[in-house]
Design a protein around this motif. Structure first.
Motif, PDB file in Angstrom:
ATOM      1  N   PRO A 139      -5.419  15.330   9.130  1.00 38.16           N
ATOM      2  CA  PRO A 139      -4.321  16.256   9.432  1.00 38.16           C
ATOM      3  C   PRO A 139      -3.296  16.350   8.308  1.00 38.16           C
ATOM      4  N   ILE A 140      -3.052  15.233   7.617  1.00 35.34           N
ATOM      5  CA  ILE A 140      -2.080  15.251   6.518  1.00 35.34           C
ATOM      6  C   ILE A 140      -2.559  16.169   5.401  1.00 35.34           C
ATOM      7  N   GLU A 141      -3.825  16.053   5.046  1.00 34.94           N
ATOM      8  CA  GLU A 141      -4.373  16.893   3.982  1.00 34.94           C
ATOM      9  C   GLU A 141      -4.466  18.347   4.417  1.00 34.94           C
ATOM     10  N   HIS A 142      -4.719  18.577   5.705  1.00 37.74           N
ATOM     11  CA  HIS A 142      -4.786  19.945   6.209  1.00 37.74           C
ATOM     12  C   HIS A 142      -3.434  20.637   6.020  1.00 37.74           C
ATOM     13  N   ILE A 143      -2.359  19.940   6.378  1.00 38.91           N
ATOM     14  CA  ILE A 143      -1.016  20.498   6.198  1.00 38.91           C
ATOM     15  C   ILE A 143      -0.723  20.714   4.718  1.00 38.91           C
ATOM     16  N   ARG A 144      -1.009  19.706   3.902  1.00 42.01           N
ATOM     17  CA  ARG A 144      -0.712  19.804   2.471  1.00 42.01           C
ATOM     18  C   ARG A 144      -1.453  20.967   1.830  1.00 42.01           C
ATOM     19  N   ILE A 145      -2.706  21.113   2.164  1.00 39.87           N
ATOM     20  CA  ILE A 145      -3.526  22.134   1.508  1.00 39.87           C
ATOM     21  C   ILE A 145      -3.104  23.540   1.938  1.00 39.87           C
ATOM     22  N   ARG A 146      -2.644  23.690   3.191  1.00 41.66           N
ATOM     23  CA  ARG A 146      -2.133  24.987   3.646  1.00 41.66           C
ATOM     24  C   ARG A 146      -0.870  25.369   2.868  1.00 41.66           C
ATOM     25  N   LEU A 147      -0.012  24.383   2.620  1.00 39.69           N
ATOM     26  CA  LEU A 147       1.227  24.640   1.887  1.00 39.69           C
ATOM     27  C   LEU A 147       0.962  24.869   0.398  1.00 39.69           C
ATOM     28  N   GLN A 148       0.018  24.125  -0.166  1.00 41.31           N
ATOM     29  CA  GLN A 148      -0.293  24.256  -1.586  1.00 41.31           C
ATOM     30  C   GLN A 148      -0.868  25.625  -1.939  1.00 41.31           C
ATOM     31  N   THR A 149      -1.562  26.236  -1.000  1.00 39.53           N
ATOM     32  CA  THR A 149      -2.248  27.497  -1.285  1.00 39.53           C
ATOM     33  C   THR A 149      -1.434  28.722  -0.891  1.00 39.53           C
ATOM     34  N   THR A 192       4.772  18.672  -1.584  1.00 41.66           N
ATOM     35  CA  THR A 192       4.804  17.254  -1.948  1.00 41.66           C
ATOM     36  C   THR A 192       5.364  16.369  -0.842  1.00 41.66           C
ATOM     37  N   LEU A 193       6.305  16.890  -0.039  1.00 38.90           N
ATOM     38  CA  LEU A 193       6.927  16.068   0.986  1.00 38.90           C
ATOM     39  C   LEU A 193       5.901  15.474   1.942  1.00 38.90           C
ATOM     40  N   THR A 194       4.941  16.298   2.353  1.00 41.49           N
ATOM     41  CA  THR A 194       3.910  15.818   3.281  1.00 41.49           C
ATOM     42  C   THR A 194       3.102  14.675   2.687  1.00 41.49           C
ATOM     43  N   PRO A 195       2.513  14.833   1.481  1.00 45.25           N
ATOM     44  CA  PRO A 195       1.756  13.713   0.924  1.00 45.25           C
ATOM     45  C   PRO A 195       2.626  12.519   0.548  1.00 45.25           C
ATOM     46  N   LEU A 196       3.885  12.772   0.162  1.00 47.19           N
ATOM     47  CA  LEU A 196       4.749  11.657  -0.214  1.00 47.19           C
ATOM     48  C   LEU A 196       4.913  10.710   0.973  1.00 47.19           C
ATOM     49  N   ILE A 197       5.071  11.285   2.152  1.00 45.38           N
ATOM     50  CA  ILE A 197       5.157  10.477   3.371  1.00 45.38           C
ATOM     51  C   ILE A 197       3.755  10.103   3.840  1.00 45.38           C
ATOM     52  N   GLY A 198       2.897  11.128   3.903  1.00 41.02           N
ATOM     53  CA  GLY A 198       1.560  10.936   4.464  1.00 41.02           C
ATOM     54  C   GLY A 198       0.641  10.090   3.629  1.00 41.02           C
ATOM     55  N   VAL A 199       0.594  10.353   2.313  1.00 39.41           N
ATOM     56  CA  VAL A 199      -0.302   9.581   1.450  1.00 39.41           C
ATOM     57  C   VAL A 199       0.179   8.144   1.338  1.00 39.41           C
ATOM     58  N   GLY A 228       0.815  -1.209   0.000  1.00 40.56           N
ATOM     59  CA  GLY A 228       0.000   0.000   0.000  1.00 40.56           C
ATOM     60  C   GLY A 228       0.845   1.253   0.000  1.00 40.56           C
ATOM     61  N   THR A 229       1.962   1.222   0.715  1.00 42.52           N
ATOM     62  CA  THR A 229       2.868   2.369   0.737  1.00 42.52           C
ATOM     63  C   THR A 229       3.451   2.630  -0.649  1.00 42.52           C
ATOM     64  N   VAL A 230       3.862   1.572  -1.329  1.00 36.51           N
ATOM     65  CA  VAL A 230       4.382   1.711  -2.693  1.00 36.51           C
ATOM     66  C   VAL A 230       3.314   2.298  -3.614  1.00 36.51           C
ATOM     67  N   GLY A 231       2.081   1.801  -3.478  1.00 35.65           N
ATOM     68  CA  GLY A 231       0.981   2.342  -4.279  1.00 35.65           C
ATOM     69  C   GLY A 231       0.718   3.804  -3.973  1.00 35.65           C
ATOM     70  N   GLY A 232       0.827   4.172  -2.698  1.00 33.13           N
ATOM     71  CA  GLY A 232       0.598   5.559  -2.300  1.00 33.13           C
ATOM     72  C   GLY A 232       1.646   6.508  -2.839  1.00 33.13           C
ATOM     73  N   ILE A 233       2.900   6.076  -2.831  1.00 31.25           N
ATOM     74  CA  ILE A 233       3.978   6.900  -3.385  1.00 31.25           C
ATOM     75  C   ILE A 233       3.755   7.124  -4.875  1.00 31.25           C
ATOM     76  N   ALA A 234       3.372   6.062  -5.573  1.00 36.91           N
ATOM     77  CA  ALA A 234       3.085   6.187  -7.007  1.00 36.91           C
ATOM     78  C   ALA A 234       1.939   7.161  -7.245  1.00 36.91           C
ATOM     79  N   GLN A 235       0.921   7.111  -6.381  1.00 35.15           N
ATOM     80  CA  GLN A 235      -0.237   7.999  -6.510  1.00 35.15           C
ATOM     81  C   GLN A 235       0.168   9.463  -6.373  1.00 35.15           C
ATOM     82  N   VAL A 236       1.035   9.754  -5.406  1.00 31.59           N
ATOM     83  CA  VAL A 236       1.468  11.136  -5.182  1.00 31.59           C
ATOM     84  C   VAL A 236       2.290  11.651  -6.352  1.00 31.59           C
TER      85      VAL A 236
END
Length: 299
Positions: A131-141, A75-82, A23-31
């Motif tokens: 929380p992961i998406e909250h951090i990512r979205i704050r940084l993205q915007t 990207t760092l947050t979702p790469l680890i978080g996603v 699942g982690t490998v799949g998540g990294i590919a997704q990000v």
């Protein structure tokens, strides 16, 4: 009287580890595949009226003001978080599938039962995703030279300092996230497993014999059904998570819904839908294909 709990067999623990790793490998590919699309989506969802005229304008302004690297902002947050989120999604979903396999004595679960597997996985994942998406979205915007947050760690500290479950804390947007993940992943995994079951029935093949292009196709179609089913909830979540921390505009989900409806009607709930659907096929196709192939490699 003492009741001794039977420890799970070693092979069961090993299977969970395999599920988490795949699942982690799949998540990294997704990000890596989906982050540029997601950045465009978030900018459209959360920007003030008139900031962008559409998808093309977001892309144009991103390249002009921030360069190509702007598409991978945060990207760092979702790469680890996603990676962690997708590992939870898939491992819990696989656990639930094994539960039904035992209950049904090896018979194929129904579509509703596959939905239940995904819904349980989604609910469990929601507490991590929020929380992961909250951090990512704050940084993205964050745009311009003045930045409120200096990276994901600084963002986490500042959001956490407001109180974990406060109206401006790290878990802001948890309720719509839990709903989105439960219903969305129920649809997501049910669609994928229904397509896999159809392949078994039509061609009499094993799961390991299904070619990569079909796994990508099934994953892409599953991504479409996921986002078509729950997209308005994602818009509401994004509005909550990009609201001002110092002087919030929204009191909760109902005030977001009212604001969107008054300003834009039903169309407001589908802001950013085009890049999301454009992202769905490649990102989710890559996710399922990498999960399946990783499982084949380590089984």
């Amino acid at each position: 009287m003492t009741i001794e709990l039977e420890e799970p067999p070693l092979e069961s623990n090993a299977q969970v580890v395999k599920d988490l790793f795949a699942g982690t490998v799949g998540g990294i590919a997704q990000v890596l595949v989906g982050q540029p699309f997601d950045t465009v989506k978030v900018r459209l969802q959360s920007s003030a009226e008139g900031t962008y005229s559409g998808v093309g304008d977001v892309i144009k302004q991103l390249i002009a003001n921030e360069g190509v690297a702007g598409f991978y902002k945060g990207t760092l947050t979702p790469l680890i978080g996603v990676g962690a989120c997708v590992s939870v999604q898939f491992s819990v979903n696989e656990f639930m599938k094994r539960y039904y396999d035992k209950q049904l004595n090896g018979k194929t679960p129904s579509t509703l039962q596959f939905f239940n597997c995904g819904a349980v996985a989604g609910f469990a994942n929601g507490f991590l995703a929020s929380p992961i998406e909250h951090i990512r979205i704050r940084l993205q915007t964050q745009t311009g030279s003045i930045k409120e947050f200096n990276g994901p760690i600084d963002c986490f500290k500042k959001l956490s300092s407001n109180g974990i479950f406060s109206s401006s804390g790290i878990f802001k947007g948890l309720t719509p996230t839990l709903f989105r993940e439960s219903v969305g992943l129920g649809i997501y995994f049910a669609t994928y497993e229904a397509l896999i079951a159809r392949e078994f029935k039509q061609f009499q093949v094993k799961r390991t014999d299904i070619p990569a292009w079909k796994l990508c196709l099934f994953g892409g179609l599953s991504g479409y059904t996921l986002w078509i089913g729950i997209y308005p909830v994602d818009v509401i979540k994004s509005k909550l998570q990009t609201d001002s921390l110092s002087s919030p505009k929204y009191k909760g989900v109902s005030s977001v819904v009212k604001d969107i409806w008054v300003k834009n009607g039903i169309k407001g709930f589908y802001k950013g839908f085009v890049p999301t659907i454009a992202r769905a096929a490649p990102a989710n196709g890559a996710t399922f294909a990498m999960f399946e192939f990783t499982m084949r490699s380590i089984s």
